[in-house]
Write a protein that holds these residues in place. Structure first.
Motif, short mmCIF file in Angstrom:
data_model
loop_
_atom_site.label_atom_id
_atom_site.label_comp_id
_atom_site.label_asym_id
_atom_site.label_seq_id
_atom_site.Cartn_x
_atom_site.Cartn_y
_atom_site.Cartn_z
N SER A 188 58.70 -5.32 25.60
CA SER A 188 57.67 -4.94 26.86
C SER A 188 57.01 -3.54 26.83
CB SER A 188 58.99 -5.56 27.75
OG SER A 188 59.75 -3.93 27.40
N VAL A 189 57.67 -2.36 26.30
CA VAL A 189 57.02 -1.13 25.81
C VAL A 189 55.85 -1.29 24.87
CG1 VAL A 189 57.40 0.95 25.11
CG2 VAL A 189 58.95 -0.17 26.00
N ARG A 190 55.45 -2.25 23.69
CA ARG A 190 54.95 -2.23 22.91
C ARG A 190 53.59 -2.94 24.26
NH1 ARG A 190 54.61 -5.11 17.38
NH2 ARG A 190 52.58 -4.22 16.46
N SER A 191 53.69 -3.79 25.18
CA SER A 191 52.50 -4.38 25.75
C SER A 191 52.62 -3.22 26.82
CB SER A 191 53.31 -6.12 26.19
OG SER A 191 54.23 -6.86 25.90
N ALA A 192 53.07 -2.62 26.85
CA ALA A 192 52.42 -1.61 28.22
C ALA A 192 52.00 -1.13 27.55
CB ALA A 192 53.93 -1.10 28.75
N TYR A 193 51.65 -0.19 26.37
CA TYR A 193 51.09 0.73 25.37
C TYR A 193 49.24 0.00 25.31
CZ TYR A 193 53.47 4.41 24.77
OH TYR A 193 54.07 5.90 25.42
N LEU A 194 49.63 -1.43 25.07
CA LEU A 194 48.27 -1.82 24.90
C LEU A 194 47.41 -2.63 26.28
CD1 LEU A 194 49.71 -4.61 22.47
CD2 LEU A 194 47.89 -3.24 21.47
N ASP A 195 48.46 -2.81 27.52
CA ASP A 195 48.15 -2.74 28.85
C ASP A 195 46.58 -1.86 29.12
OD1 ASP A 195 48.96 -5.60 29.01
OD2 ASP A 195 50.22 -4.78 30.56
N THR A 196 47.44 -0.14 28.68
CA THR A 196 47.22 0.61 29.14
C THR A 196 45.94 0.49 28.38
OG1 THR A 196 48.61 2.15 29.02
CG2 THR A 196 46.62 2.91 29.49
N ALA A 197 45.35 0.38 26.58
CA ALA A 197 44.12 0.03 26.21
C ALA A 197 43.15 -0.66 26.22
CB ALA A 197 44.67 -0.48 24.49
N GLN A 198 44.00 -1.89 26.94
CA GLN A 198 43.14 -2.78 27.57
C GLN A 198 42.13 -2.61 29.52
OE1 GLN A 198 41.52 -5.50 26.58
NE2 GLN A 198 42.34 -7.26 27.64
N THR A 199 43.28 -1.48 29.50
CA THR A 199 42.56 0.05 31.09
C THR A 199 41.55 0.18 30.46
OG1 THR A 199 44.81 -0.81 32.49
CG2 THR A 199 43.19 0.37 32.90
N ILE A 200 41.35 1.14 29.76
CA ILE A 200 40.33 2.18 29.16
C ILE A 200 39.27 1.18 28.81
CG2 ILE A 200 39.56 3.83 27.63
CD1 ILE A 200 42.85 4.24 27.53
N PHE A 201 39.21 0.15 28.41
CA PHE A 201 38.08 -1.29 28.11
C PHE A 201 36.77 -1.24 29.08
CE2 PHE A 201 40.22 -2.23 24.28
CZ PHE A 201 38.68 -2.36 22.91
N GLU A 202 38.42 -1.65 29.78
CA GLU A 202 37.34 -1.94 31.20
C GLU A 202 37.07 -0.34 32.31
OE1 GLU A 202 37.55 -4.88 32.40
OE2 GLU A 202 38.27 -5.93 30.74
N ASN A 203 37.40 0.06 31.78
CA ASN A 203 37.03 1.48 32.68
C ASN A 203 35.52 2.34 31.86
OD1 ASN A 203 39.29 2.05 33.97
ND2 ASN A 203 39.79 3.88 33.47
N VAL A 204 35.89 1.70 30.89
CA VAL A 204 34.43 1.35 29.91
C VAL A 204 33.36 1.29 30.04
CG1 VAL A 204 32.96 1.47 27.78
CG2 VAL A 204 34.81 2.59 27.94
N TYR A 205 33.20 -0.87 30.20
CA TYR A 205 32.65 -1.07 30.95
C TYR A 205 31.82 -0.61 32.21
CZ TYR A 205 34.10 -4.09 26.94
OH TYR A 205 34.96 -4.25 26.03
N THR A 206 33.18 -0.22 33.47
CA THR A 206 32.55 0.36 34.66
C THR A 206 31.57 1.80 34.38
OG1 THR A 206 34.49 -0.43 35.65
CG2 THR A 206 33.67 1.12 36.68
N GLU A 207 31.45 2.81 33.83
CA GLU A 207 31.40 3.83 33.69
C GLU A 207 30.31 4.01 33.50
OE1 GLU A 207 31.57 7.79 34.55
OE2 GLU A 207 33.15 5.97 35.62
N PHE A 208 29.98 3.18 32.18
CA PHE A 208 28.64 2.92 31.68
C PHE A 208 27.88 1.73 31.79
CE2 PHE A 208 32.07 5.96 28.75
CZ PHE A 208 31.55 6.66 28.78
N GLY A 209 26.63 1.71 31.61
CA GLY A 209 25.56 1.00 31.58
C GLY A 209 25.05 0.10 30.41
N GLU A 210 25.07 -0.98 30.35
CA GLU A 210 24.56 -1.55 29.01
C GLU A 210 23.12 -0.26 28.07
OE1 GLU A 210 23.54 -5.20 28.72
OE2 GLU A 210 25.03 -6.12 29.67
N ASP A 211 22.60 0.74 28.55
CA ASP A 211 21.08 1.54 28.36
C ASP A 211 21.98 2.40 27.58
OD1 ASP A 211 22.37 2.03 30.80
OD2 ASP A 211 19.73 2.99 31.30
#
Length: 442
Positions: A96-119
């Motif tokens: 469960s702790v391992r999954s929580a860290y990985l979930d945060t990494a997933q959140t960062i990926f989503e933040n990248v897609y929200t923050e940056f455009g394809e250009d």
């Protein structure tokens, strides 16, 4: 009950990804530059838990600039944080702790897609990194594999060439196997067709194996490809596949039809050569020569030129035109001087010269001289290619017994002695005037 409440409280306070601890500001009242410096030093030294402690504010607040440090790059640091969370997760034994860290990494990926455009960023590389992350951590991420394969398919559709070449073809292979496992055979075959132009020889072999898995019989595969061809009648890949299958099934009329269409669409060396081969296999030597001559001018590859020239020699030999047959056998030698087959061809040409010259009469001892020339070329073929030794030996056993006997050499005027040169030309017999070569008495 008090102990349970205290334990929960401590867990919340100590948990690096608990919501109340995830402040959008640097920890312990540090200014951003100081916190960044400590975070980066920890990251460089692979002290990833320390990097997270002093750097999590970056993905929470998403600062585009850092006062006092002009080289700050948000995209780079989000990438580093994903690495940090992933590495710390590997060290945690509690799922469960391992999954929580990985979930945060997933959140960062989503933040990248929200923050940056394809250009602004290379979206392909980011998505590919996320898919690999999901695949590697699929045991601890809900529907991890399914999500990874979904992204792989998305990337393949967006850039088939780039995706096919990733990992030397590994990722296109695992994506194909997932499609097959899901029963999506049509999609798997379509993926192969799209990926083939960018595949390495090793990957092409893999594609062939996959195709064989997907069809119970060649007829089934033919039916499928014919249906695909109706949708895309000018597809070179589909036409080539069908030509190969028709050939395997002995459907010569259809092979001819497909070969002609390939030639009409793209009359390159390969398609011209294929028409020539078809004509050769059907003993249509005039047509074969037409396409072989055309193919000879469509390649700069010396090995290919040598092969075409030798096939032209063989076609002329079958037509009984020995002089032209020799001319193209010599061309094959010029294109590839280390190839033994043209000398095997020369032996056949000179052997047939004797047959032509003795037609309607008994073989004379002068005719037998030509067989020394035949043996000369067989020897040369064996010297160039040791793999021809068995073939040469078989022909030796046919030709050597018909060379001049000791008695015939003695009664020659003047007597012939081993090692001396003898001309094979009109002085030997008029019908050998075109040969005009020198051999050695054996």
């Amino acid at each position: 009950m008090k102990k349970l409440v205290l334990a929960i409280g401590l867990l919340i306070l100590c948990n690096p990804f608990a919501s109340i601890a995830q402040e959008a500001q640097p920890p312990m009242g540090l200014d951003e530059l100081s916190a960044y410096s400590i975070y980066y030093e920890n990251y460089k030294n692979e002290e990833y838990e320390g990097a997270i402690r002093y750097g999590r504010w970056i993905y929470k607040s998403m600062p585009q600039k850092l006062k006092g440090y002009s080289r700050f790059d948000l995209e780079t640091n989000l990438n580093r944080l994903i690495t940090a969370y992933s590495e710390v997760a590997k060290q945690k034994e509690d799922p469960s702790v391992r999954s929580a860290y990985l979930d945060t990494a997933q959140t960062i990926f989503e933040n990248v897609y929200t923050e940056f455009g394809e250009d602004q960023i290379n979206m392909f590389d980011w998505k590919f990194k996320q898919a690999r992350f999901l695949q590697e951590n699929s045991d601890f991420v809900d529907n991890g594999l399914s999500k990874a394969y979904g992204i792989y398919m998305e990337l393949f559709k967006s850039d088939p060439e780039k995706f096919t070449k990733q990992g030397e073809g590994y990722y296109v292979q695992v994506t194909l196997q997932n499609l097959i496992s899901d029963g999506k055979e049509d999609q798997a075959l379509a993926m192969i067709d799209t990926a083939e132009p960018y595949a390495s020889p090793k990957l092409l072999d893999y594609f062939d194996k996959v195709r064989n898995q997907l069809f119970d019989s060649p007829e089934e595969r033919i039916t499928f490809l014919e249906g695909k061809l109706e949708q895309n009648p000018d597809s070179l890949g589909l036409l080539q596949d069908l030509a190969d299958l028709y050939n395997q099934q002995g459907q010569t009329d259809k092979v001819r039809e497909i070969r002609n269409k390939l030639y009409e669409i793209e009359p390159n060396f390969e398609n011209t050569r294929a028409l020539a081969d078809y004509a050769i296999n059907n003993a249509n030597y005039d047509q074969a020569l037409k396409y072989l001559k055309e193919a000879l001018g469509k390649t700069d590859d010396q090995t290919q030129k040598a092969g075409v020239a030798l096939d032209m020699s063989e076609a002329y030999l079958n037509k009984g035109d020995l002089q032209q047959a020799r001319s193209f056998a010599r061309q094959a030698m010029n294109f590839n001087s280390q190839w033994g087959q043209p000398h095997m061809q020369m032996a056949s040409i000179y052997s047939q010269a004797v047959q032509q010259c003795t037609e309607g009469r008994k073989m004379d001892r002068k005719d037998k001289v030509v067989y020394w020339l035949v043996l000369d070329h067989l020897d040369r073929a064996r010297q160039l290619e040791s793999s021809l030794a068995s073939q040469v030996q078989n022909q030796y056993s046919s030709y050597k017994p018909v060379t001049l006997t000791t008695e015939e050499k003695f009664f020659w005027q003047p007597p012939l002695e081993a090692g001396q040169d003898i001309e094979v030309d009109s002085n030997l017999m008029p019908c050998y005037d075109w040969i005009d070569e020198t051999t050695t008495v054996r």
